[in-house]
Structure formats: C-alpha cells, structure tokens
Scaffold this active site. Structure first.
Site, mmCIF file in Angstrom:
data_model
loop_
_atom_site.group_PDB
_atom_site.id
_atom_site.type_symbol
_atom_site.label_atom_id
_atom_site.label_comp_id
_atom_site.label_asym_id
_atom_site.label_seq_id
_atom_site.Cartn_x
_atom_site.Cartn_y
_atom_site.Cartn_z
ATOM 1 C CG ASP A 208 -1.663 1.115 1.439
ATOM 2 O OD1 ASP A 208 -2.902 1.077 0.212
ATOM 3 O OD2 ASP A 208 -1.912 1.866 2.172
ATOM 4 C CD GLU A 259 16.118 -14.598 4.215
ATOM 5 O OE1 GLU A 259 15.125 -14.984 5.069
ATOM 6 O OE2 GLU A 259 16.947 -13.565 4.134
HETATM 7 C C1 NOJ Z 1 -4.598 3.132 -1.129
HETATM 8 C C2 NOJ Z 1 -5.147 1.753 -0.457
HETATM 9 O O1 NOJ Z 1 -5.957 1.669 -1.917
HETATM 10 C C3 NOJ Z 1 -6.828 2.925 0.049
HETATM 11 O O2 NOJ Z 1 -7.516 1.737 0.053
HETATM 12 C C4 NOJ Z 1 -6.228 3.776 0.909
HETATM 13 O O3 NOJ Z 1 -6.991 4.657 1.636
HETATM 14 C C5 NOJ Z 1 -4.711 4.314 1.366
HETATM 15 N N1 NOJ Z 1 -3.944 3.436 0.130
HETATM 16 C C6 NOJ Z 1 -4.778 4.551 2.599
HETATM 17 O O4 NOJ Z 1 -4.134 3.645 3.316
#
Ligand code: NOJ
Ligand code: CA
Length: 553
Positions: A208, A259
C-alpha cells in the site's frame, strides 16, 4: 517444483473481505465466508487472490488503518480461519497475496498509543512523525499540507498533562499516523511482519502507498504551494512522494522474499511519474508495480494503444511483467465509468484515486448499458494482454457503482473529511449479490454493512450462472482460454484499415480485435472463440472484443 514465475501472467482477483461473503450474519464479510466461496473462485478460473486488509482495525479507512499487522480482526475470524482459507485456496491451485500497509499504522496500534503516552523527544514518538506546531503557542500545524482525504495532514495531540501538545503527520485520515521509516525499529518490525505471513504460506504481498515510506522533512517544511503533484513529483525531490531512498527498503525486503521457495512476490501501489514506476517493479525491488494508466484512460482506441505499447516496452526493459487493472476498491467501477458522458477517464482533482468519482454513481447521466458493453469489451481485451491481470470482486458480474448510498450510511473518510465534496469509495465496496433474492442477496444470512440497491438482483451470481452471454460466463470462458494465449509474453500489433479498431496477435495463432467505433467492422479470418457481444455474419459490433484463433491445419 513450484514455478517461481507464476506471477508473471497471473490473473489476480482482489477480494475486499468485508464485502465479499458473510458467514455468520453480522453484515460483515469474513474469512470463513471467503473459504466457503473457494469453489466459486476456482470455477471462475483465477490464479491468485489478493486479500485487502483483514487485520484488527477500527475501520477508520476500511481496514487500511491497521491496529496489529500480525493478527486477524475478530469480526473477520481468527488466525486459524486464515490458515483454513489459505489451505483451501492452495488446494484449489490458487495463490494467496495479502495487503501490507507500511506507510501508516492506525492510531490504535500499540506503538501509537505508547507514543501518545510518552513525552516529546522520546523513543516511542520517534517511530512516528511528531513536530512542534508553529505560532506563539504552537497551535498552528507544522505546515499547510493537506491530507489526501481532505483537511490538514497534521493532528494535534493532548499531552499527558492535559495540555495541547505536538502534532503528528497523517497523509491519510487522522486515524492513520505516518511511520518514521528512518527508525530502525519500524524497519525491523515490518521484516517481522513479512516473515510472519510468508512463514504462514502467503505467496505474495500488495504494498500500500509504496511510494510514500521514505520521507525527508527539513526543519522548515515547504508550503504545499511549492510541492509538485504526487504523480508529477519532480523526480525524487518531493519531501515524501517517490524518494529514491524508498528503494533501499524494498531491496531489503527482496532479500527476505528470496529466502523463500519459491520467492515471495510483491506488487507496488505507487502513484508515481510513469518514468519512475519501473524502479518499484525491478527484480531487485518489489518485482511488480500496478500500472494504472489503462484505468485512467478513456474508452478510446488511441489512448489504449499508446498505454499498452508504452507499458509493454517498460516491462521488457526492466524484466518485470506488465500489470493491467480497470477496477479496484478505490475507484468507480469501470462498467459505470465507461457509461459517463466524457468516456470514463480520469476526472476531478484527486491524487489517490478517491476523487475520480462522479456524483451519484448510478445517476441519470450514466448510460449503464453502454458502460457495461464497453467494460466487457475492455476486460476481454485486457485478459488477452501479456502480463498479469488484476480483477476486482464483482467486475465478473458486470456490477455497476452504487450511487444511491445515503450520507448517514457512508463509511469512507474521504466523504467526511471533505464534507461530502468527495463522494468517496463506498459505491464500489457494497457487498456482492450472490443470489437474486434474500435479505442481503445471498451475501450472508443477515444484512449488509453498506446498503445494496434493488437492481443488484439483476447482477446476482445465480442470475448469471450458466446463462449464455452473461458477464460471469464471459469471464469464466476468457479465463479458461487465457492459458493458451499466455505461453509467451509477446504481442504483435496488426495494422487495420479502420482507425477505431485495435488488433493484435498473441502466440499460438491467437488474434484479438476490439471495435472502439460506432459501426460494425469486418472481422479478420479465423474462428471466433469468444466475444464480448453478438458476432453475426463476420461483423464485430461497436464496443465489442473478439478472440479469434486461426483454423488448425
Ligand atoms: C491506498 C488504498 O488502496 C486505499 O484504499 C487507502 O485508503 C490508502 N492507500 C491509504 O492506506
Ligand atoms: Ca461476518
């Protein structure tokens, strides 16, 4: 021996766990619900499942506010349920990818609670980004930066003595404090988390906001007025987007991934300048990155051709395989986008996807029929491209965005933090319709945490299962045939007489034709194996894709 390259041309199906299937009737989808649907996933023909966060969370941002990275939210199940799901998927030949949220924890994470209880300058505060405020009493935020969900990116805390104190940085909601990745404990803890899930048999990770971890925050913070946009970030010079140092983190992760046997895979969610995306996808880094170009394009032959050409060239240059995606939990479903008057591409002023929304989703200016026809054509074309295809739950049903969610039932922080100016992402997160009837269209024995509209009945799995021409059967057929096209990662463009037609060849005599125009066009020679609309008399209708295979000698 397990194929280390399984990810290169995989069809990966994204599950948003709270909205997939609910086993116990509390209105929230859960891990047992997913396990019970593994036969559905197997029949669909996908290669891997990507699970959006299922970790303990107060759901300030749909689970992207993680309280504990190495556990399961009790409302979604237990670690044993996770192991059961993982075993069921693997037994069905499906790989499992989980979401890692390293830029921020939730404000309920034990480290953040410890930071709040600890004084200024303490080791506990150093795991996050705390600053004194500006102005005489420090009551102005350290900079004028906006959070991506609206409002300031800084929140002031109350110190242990009850007085207003320092401020912490949160690029997203205030319940999502950003980690300080210069802190070795933070780095160590994520390595521990990656091992924890890898040891449990997870095959890969989706990372993310992969481009935000490394930050360089000088004493005097620059005003937002001089900061470049997130995806046009002055090539590494932004204080937090896409800094070069972020790749040191991923190089360390890659050593860990390698790994394992086979090496664990990773895909970056990185909204960066197109020229810099390949750094995330390099084999020394995460190995793959989402390419959101197709998702941001209009339903337009020239835009599609340009995006595909560019991304295949980049993938070839870095050794990664390309990725393709039209829908996910952050954007308006493509069956709705393509029914918008302007063609479905990027609109609005958003930086993270949350603002590419229209007013009302299923509103009057959406031509849902055109949207679905084009979405089917686009998806069938995309499933024939070399590289991996990322699908979002419900797109195989041709599901439309849900626009009619009352303000009181909305959940997305972007809706609240922008005072409704951003409609938010709830419309693509409404629980799936499995049956045409029942209290929650078969989502579970109880209700549904976001309201499902009555028209969901038409899109239900039971309404499409075994029905010739349904979107579900189209996806099943395409995914079943896909392996025959994906023996090599090659694509050859074929010139067409008609400027509105996209035509390419794949290995083993396969050809793919999409008609972006308004009139039917003649198909080339070959047998039509599958088409997204009715093909009669050798003519491909408007907004339609066909896969053809040369007659076998
Ligand atoms: C991207 C994620 O896909 C989204 O849903 C989220 O709100 C933001 N990152 C923050 O984590
Ligand atoms: Ca449940």
């Amino acid at each position: 021996m397990a194929d280390p390259d399984w990810w290169r041309q995989a069809a990966v199906y994204q599950i948003y766990p709270r909205s997939f299937a609910d086993s116990n009737g509390d209105g929230i989808g859960d891990l047992k619900g997913i396990t019970a649907r593994v036969p559905y996933l197997q029949r669909l023909g996908i290669d891997a499942v990507w699970l959006s966060p299922f970790y303990p969370s107060a759901l300030a941002d749909g689970g992207y506010d993680v309280d504990d990275y190495r556990d399961v939210d009790p409302r979604l199940g237990t670690l044993d349920d996770f192991d059961e799901l993982s075993a069921a998927l693997h037994a069905a030949g499906i790989k499992l990818v989980v979401d890692i949220v390293p830029n921020h924890s939730s404000n309920l994470h034990e480290w953040f609670r410890e930071a709040l209880a600890s004084p200024k300058g303490s080791a506990a505060r150093d795991r996050y980004i705390f600053r004194d405020g500006l102005g005489e009493n420090g009551d102005e935020p350290p900079s004028d930066w906006d959070s991506l969900f609206g409002g300031s990116a800084w929140e002031r805390v109350t110190e242990a003595d009850g007085n207003p104190g320092q401020w912490y940085l949160h690029l997203f909601a205030k319940e999502q404090p950003d980690f300080n990745w210069d802190n070795p404990e933070v780095r160590e803890d994520f390595l521990k988390t990656l091992r924890f899930w890898s040891d449990r048999g997870v095959d890969g990770f989706r990372i993310d906001v992969a481009h935000a971890l490394a930050k360089h925050l000088p004493e005097e913070l620059p005003s937002k007025l001089v900061l470049p946009r997130e995806d046009d970030n002055a090539l590494g010079a932004h204080p937090f987007w896409d800094r070069d140092e972020v790749h040191e983190i991923y190089a360390e992760w890659r050593t860990l991934f390698n790994e394992y046997e086979p090496p664990r895979t990773a895909v970056a969610e990185a909204w960066v300048h197109a020229d810099r995306l390949s750094r995330y996808a390099s084999p020394e880094g995460l190995g793959q990155a989402f390419n959101f170009d197709l998702l941001q394009a209009d339903f337009d032959v020239d835009q599609f051709r340009a995006v595909i050409t560019k991304n295949l060239a980049e993938a070839a240059a870095t050794g990664a395989s390309s990725t393709w995606v039209f829908s996910n939990h952050d954007v308006v479903r493509h069956a709705t986008r393509y029914g918008l008057p302007a063609g479905g591409g990027r609109r609005g002023k958003g930086q993270d996807g949350s603002q590419w929304l229209l007013d009302g989703g299923h509103a009057a200016d959406v031509d849902a029929e055109t949207g679905l026809r084009r979405a089917r054509a686009a998806s069938l074309m995309m499933l024939a491209l070399p590289g991996s295809a990322y699908l979002y739950q419900g797109e195989e049903l041709g599901l439309q965005e849900v626009g009619e969610i009352p303000a009181a039932e909305r959940q997305d922080p972007s809706f609240f933090r922008s005072a409704g100016e951003q409609i938010g992402r709830d419309g693509c997160r409404v629980p799936l319709p499995w049956t045409a009837e029942g209290p929650s269209f078969g989502f579970g024995p109880g209700g549904s945490h976001l309201p499902q509209p009555s028209w969901f009945a038409d899109f239900a799995v039971t309404a499409q299962d075994g029905v010739a021409g349904s979107t579900l059967e189209l996806y099943r057929a395409a995914l079943a045939l896909r392996a025959e096209l994906q023996t090599a990662e090659e694509l050859e463009w074929i010139a067409t007489d008609d400027a509105s037609v996209l035509h390419f060849a794949r290995p083993n005599g396969w050809q793919v034709v999409t008609n972006f125009g308004t009139e039917p066009v003649a198909l080339p020679a070959g047998d039509v194996a599958i088409a997204s609309g009715p093909v009669e008399g050798g003519l491909l209708p408007a907004d339609t894709t066909a896969w053809l295979v040369s007659a076998k000698a």
